[in-house]
Design an enzyme around this catalytic site. Structure first.
Site, PDB file in Angstrom:
ATOM      1  N   ASP A   2      43.858  38.260  42.060  1.00 35.72           N
ATOM      2  CA  ASP A   2      44.142  37.675  43.580  1.00 35.72           C
ATOM      3  C   ASP A   2      42.943  37.201  44.079  1.00 35.72           C
ATOM      4  O   ASP A   2      42.833  36.100  44.560  1.00 35.72           O
ATOM      5  CB  ASP A   2      44.728  38.823  44.286  1.00 35.72           C
ATOM      6  CG  ASP A   2      45.133  38.439  45.811  1.00 35.72           C
ATOM      7  OD1 ASP A   2      45.866  37.218  45.838  1.00 35.72           O
ATOM      8  OD2 ASP A   2      44.623  39.040  46.772  1.00 35.72           O
ATOM      9  N   GLY A   3      41.625  37.835  44.080  1.00 43.21           N
ATOM     10  CA  GLY A   3      40.263  37.408  44.353  1.00 43.21           C
ATOM     11  C   GLY A   3      39.963  36.236  43.490  1.00 43.21           C
ATOM     12  O   GLY A   3      39.493  35.280  44.131  1.00 43.21           O
TER      13      GLY A   3
END
Length: 130
Positions: A21-22
């Site tokens: 996600d990051g």
């Protein structure tokens, strides 16, 4: 930063998705920043249009044919991992988005940043054409 003895396959699918996600979000922000300066609120709104569950599900469909068997395995493990979608999210899209994020997290932690960028570029090029 990755140690040679570290094996990202040992992490849970949701751990991989957390990292991915990051990674995916940073790639989107980098792409938007390279397009030129804009008000921060506008950039945030644009970023959200790339990182929501339905957009990430569509992104997966773009790269699915080019994934290796191992990459497909990481995706499937996360997609089937049982993450509970928010009320407003389509469960199918949310599962695919989780799989995509896990794939990006896995590749990043494996030290395959070139492959991460290759897949992200394929997604962005296809989205830009549509």
């Amino acid at each position: 930063m990755c140690e040679d003895s570290f094996d990202p396959r040992l992490l849970s699918a949701l751990d991989l998705a957390f990292v991915g996600d990051g990674v995916y979000g940073l790639l989107v922000r980098e792409m938007l920043a390279r397009q030129g300066s804009r008000p921060v609120g506008e950039m945030h709104k644009m970023a959200v249009s790339y990182v929501n569950a339905s957009a990430q599900a569509a992104a997966y469909e773009i790269i699915a044919p080019s994934l290796t068997e191992a990459e497909q395995g990481v995706f499937r493990r996360a997609r089937n991992g049982g993450a509970h979608p928010p009320r407003h999210a389509d469960p199918g899209d949310y599962a695919k988005a989780t799989g995509l994020e896990a794939l990006f997290g896995y590749l990043y932690l494996k030290g395959e940043q070139e492959r991460v960028r290759e897949l992200f570029t394929a997604i962005i090029e296809k989205i830009s054409v549509e």
